[in-house]
Design a protein around this motif. Structure first.
Motif, PDB file in Angstrom:
ATOM      1  N   SER A  25      62.062  -1.239  39.706  1.00 11.99           N
ATOM      2  CA  SER A  25      62.430  -2.900  40.376  1.00 11.99           C
ATOM      3  C   SER A  25      61.861  -3.911  40.517  1.00 11.99           C
ATOM      4  O   SER A  25      62.427  -4.462  40.427  1.00 11.99           O
ATOM      5  CB  SER A  25      63.669  -2.002  41.436  1.00 11.99           C
ATOM      6  N   LEU A  26      60.985  -3.335  41.384  1.00 14.22           N
ATOM      7  CA  LEU A  26      60.108  -4.069  42.182  1.00 14.22           C
ATOM      8  C   LEU A  26      59.429  -5.032  40.826  1.00 14.22           C
ATOM      9  O   LEU A  26      59.212  -6.113  40.802  1.00 14.22           O
ATOM     10  CB  LEU A  26      58.303  -3.430  42.108  1.00 14.22           C
ATOM     11  N   VAL A  27      59.433  -4.673  39.423  1.00 12.06           N
ATOM     12  CA  VAL A  27      58.313  -5.937  38.745  1.00 12.06           C
ATOM     13  C   VAL A  27      59.814  -6.803  37.722  1.00 12.06           C
ATOM     14  O   VAL A  27      59.597  -7.365  37.606  1.00 12.06           O
ATOM     15  CB  VAL A  27      58.512  -4.737  37.108  1.00 12.06           C
ATOM     16  N   ARG A  28      61.028  -5.943  37.888  1.00  4.19           N
ATOM     17  CA  ARG A  28      61.998  -7.081  37.603  1.00  4.19           C
ATOM     18  C   ARG A  28      62.218  -7.643  38.933  1.00  4.19           C
ATOM     19  O   ARG A  28      62.756  -9.320  38.365  1.00  4.19           O
ATOM     20  CB  ARG A  28      63.101  -6.158  37.783  1.00  4.19           C
ATOM     21  N   GLN A  29      61.821  -7.602  40.003  1.00  5.96           N
ATOM     22  CA  GLN A  29      61.825  -8.572  40.596  1.00  5.96           C
ATOM     23  C   GLN A  29      60.692  -9.605  40.830  1.00  5.96           C
ATOM     24  O   GLN A  29      60.355 -10.197  41.713  1.00  5.96           O
ATOM     25  CB  GLN A  29      62.047  -7.787  42.751  1.00  5.96           C
ATOM     26  N   GLY A  30      59.536  -9.668  39.447  1.00  2.59           N
ATOM     27  CA  GLY A  30      58.718 -10.635  40.357  1.00  2.59           C
ATOM     28  C   GLY A  30      57.346  -9.759  40.587  1.00  2.59           C
ATOM     29  O   GLY A  30      56.261 -10.345  40.668  1.00  2.59           O
ATOM     30  N   CYS A  31      57.074  -8.303  40.734  1.00  2.95           N
ATOM     31  CA  CYS A  31      55.731  -7.674  41.393  1.00  2.95           C
ATOM     32  C   CYS A  31      54.844  -7.763  40.524  1.00  2.95           C
ATOM     33  O   CYS A  31      55.310  -6.695  39.398  1.00  2.95           O
ATOM     34  CB  CYS A  31      56.553  -6.677  42.291  1.00  2.95           C
ATOM     35  N   ASP A  32      54.012  -7.559  40.982  1.00  4.97           N
ATOM     36  CA  ASP A  32      52.594  -6.553  39.768  1.00  4.97           C
ATOM     37  C   ASP A  32      52.375  -5.701  40.725  1.00  4.97           C
ATOM     38  O   ASP A  32      51.864  -5.617  41.676  1.00  4.97           O
ATOM     39  CB  ASP A  32      51.645  -7.505  39.642  1.00  4.97           C
ATOM     40  N   VAL A  33      52.480  -4.672  40.195  1.00  6.76           N
ATOM     41  CA  VAL A  33      52.574  -3.548  40.531  1.00  6.76           C
ATOM     42  C   VAL A  33      51.670  -2.350  39.224  1.00  6.76           C
ATOM     43  O   VAL A  33      51.953  -1.754  38.904  1.00  6.76           O
ATOM     44  CB  VAL A  33      53.999  -2.078  40.775  1.00  6.76           C
ATOM     45  N   ARG A  34      51.084  -1.829  40.608  1.00  6.14           N
ATOM     46  CA  ARG A  34      49.624  -0.960  39.956  1.00  6.14           C
ATOM     47  C   ARG A  34      49.923   0.680  40.490  1.00  6.14           C
ATOM     48  O   ARG A  34      50.142   0.911  42.144  1.00  6.14           O
ATOM     49  CB  ARG A  34      47.903  -0.904  40.274  1.00  6.14           C
ATOM     50  N   VAL A  35      50.202   1.342  39.634  1.00  7.72           N
ATOM     51  CA  VAL A  35      50.800   3.111  40.122  1.00  7.72           C
ATOM     52  C   VAL A  35      49.737   3.741  40.196  1.00  7.72           C
ATOM     53  O   VAL A  35      49.419   4.639  38.952  1.00  7.72           O
ATOM     54  CB  VAL A  35      51.660   3.523  39.153  1.00  7.72           C
ATOM     55  N   VAL A  36      49.208   4.696  41.320  1.00 12.56           N
ATOM     56  CA  VAL A  36      48.740   5.971  41.063  1.00 12.56           C
ATOM     57  C   VAL A  36      48.393   6.856  41.515  1.00 12.56           C
ATOM     58  O   VAL A  36      49.703   7.250  42.438  1.00 12.56           O
ATOM     59  CB  VAL A  36      47.018   5.383  42.361  1.00 12.56           C
ATOM     60  N   ILE A  55      48.414   2.133  35.467  1.00 15.98           N
ATOM     61  CA  ILE A  55      48.700   3.311  35.742  1.00 15.98           C
ATOM     62  C   ILE A  55      47.414   3.871  35.770  1.00 15.98           C
ATOM     63  O   ILE A  55      46.913   3.513  34.504  1.00 15.98           O
ATOM     64  CB  ILE A  55      49.346   4.519  34.530  1.00 15.98           C
ATOM     65  N   SER A  56      47.089   4.293  36.764  1.00 12.46           N
ATOM     66  CA  SER A  56      45.628   5.182  37.548  1.00 12.46           C
ATOM     67  C   SER A  56      45.746   7.051  38.206  1.00 12.46           C
ATOM     68  O   SER A  56      46.910   7.138  38.759  1.00 12.46           O
ATOM     69  CB  SER A  56      45.102   3.937  38.089  1.00 12.46           C
TER      70      SER A  56
END
Length: 374
Positions: A25-36, A55-56
């Protein structure tokens, strides 16, 4: 410039569906997301469905490390990763991820959003140990003072957190799945060798203390005619394994390992009944509104569920099944037999479950979540 979000959790990404929905949802909103996230070094997580996200993994052996050392190493490593990231927002999923994210935000800036998926200090393994509870309460009390926004999964958790910490004003963002159409199939029958006319009862999720899975297996002795399929793993696995060896129960119970959430819906659609047997052991479990009941509804499953307040609210509205009145085998068997007694009852509950799924899905919930990052 894109808004950057550093999202941290301590669960296996193979089955981590809530953070997956949030990140997408955040990516579709235009955010740059890093998941750890945490990962067991002896297992290879299925990450194909996370493609396109950064992904880390923090690889630690949970089974070989003492609990205190495991959490300490996880939080230290997460802190340094968060410190290096310098995001606009930290999304801390549950208490073990919150403290490192708060410390990083105090040193490098950024706003912390706390996803309190449960009352962590009231989990059975925590509230039964005064030392564990005191340590986690200390970390929680320090951390929440530096949280900008917070969310919980149900109204009871929201009320308890707001009462405990005046600085928090949590928003309820329920743990609802993405909508998928009901697609009946024979996947579980084929995998487990169950005949076509035998009803399949399914339990999916972590095998936790006070989760009632051991009692569910024992209850199958008194269930008139059905086959139980367990999908999951967890701390209660040794007790469940022993229960399967007793009374020749393995003939009526199949046990499958956890599956990626992308595969879960198809398996559930091949069952006939979904079951949740959690006991009200501590405030966290007493407040439970487990995601599995929404997964079951999406698969059109009539349900036998523990009589807990948040579940009663949903069942009172949609009437998707029957209650298990006590966390012991006799009560579980009675509820399952009542549910299975009539195919007409099952068909009616299935219709109600599918109506619930059309309403209670992530597409109707995500706007409330995205508003936290504006």
């Amino acid at each position: 410039m894109k808004t950057t979000v550093f999202a941290a959790c301590i669960s296996d990404l193979t089955t981590e569906y809530r953070l997956y929905r949030q990140a997408r949802s955040l990516v579709r909103q235009g955010c740059d997301v890093r998941v750890v996230s945490y990962a067991d070094p002896e297992k290879v997580p299925a990450l194909g469905h996370w493609a396109g996200l950064s992904i880390s993994l923090i690889r630690l052996s949970r089974s070989r490390l003492p609990g205190v050392l495991f959490f300490a190493l996880y939080m230290i490593r997460l802190f340094f990763m968060a410190l290096h990231a310098r995001p606009a927002f930290y999304l801390a999923c549950d208490l073990p991820a919150l403290f490192p994210c708060v410390c990083a935000s105090l040193l490098r800036g950024g706003s912390v959003v706390y996803d309190s998926r449960e009352l962590y200090t009231e989990l059975p393994d925590v509230h039964r140990s005064p030392f564990k509870k005191a340590v986690w309460r200390l970390l929680e009390g320090f951390s929440v003072r530096h949280v900008v926004r917070s969310i919980t999964v149900c109204e009871s958790d929201r009320s308890d957190l707001a009462r405990k910490y005046n600085c928090l004003a949590p928003v309820v963002v329920r743990n609802l799945p993405l909508y998928k159409p009901y697609a009946p199939n024979n996947a579980l029958r084929e995998q487990c060798g169950v005949s076509g006319d035998m009803p399949i009862i399914v339990f999916q999720g972590s095998l936790l203390r006070s989760g009632g899975v051991h009692e569910l297996v024992c209850a199958m002795d008194a269930v008139s005619r059905a086959h139980l399929v367990i999908i999951g793993d967890g701390p209660e696995a040794p007790r469940v394994r022993k229960a399967l060896r007793d009374n020749n129960r393995a003939q009526r119970v199949s046990w499958l390992p956890p599956v990626p959430f992308t595969e879960l819906h198809g398996l559930l659609c091949s069952a006939d009944v979904g079951v949740f047997t959690g006991a009200a052991d501590g405030a966290s479990f007493a407040n439970a509104l487990p995601n599995k009941i929404f997964d079951y509804a999406m698969a059109g499953l009539p349900m036998a569920v523990s009589r807990l307040p948040e579940i009663e609210k949903v069942n009172g509205r949609y009437r998707f099944g029957v209650y298990i009145e006590a966390p012991h085998p006799d009560a579980i068997a009675r509820a399952l037999n009542d549910l299975l007694v009539s195919s007409a009852h099952l068909a009616e509950y299935r219709t109600h479950a599918l109506a619930m799924a059309r309403d209670m899905r992530w597409e109707n919930e995500e706007e409330r979540f995205l508003e936290l990052f504006l």
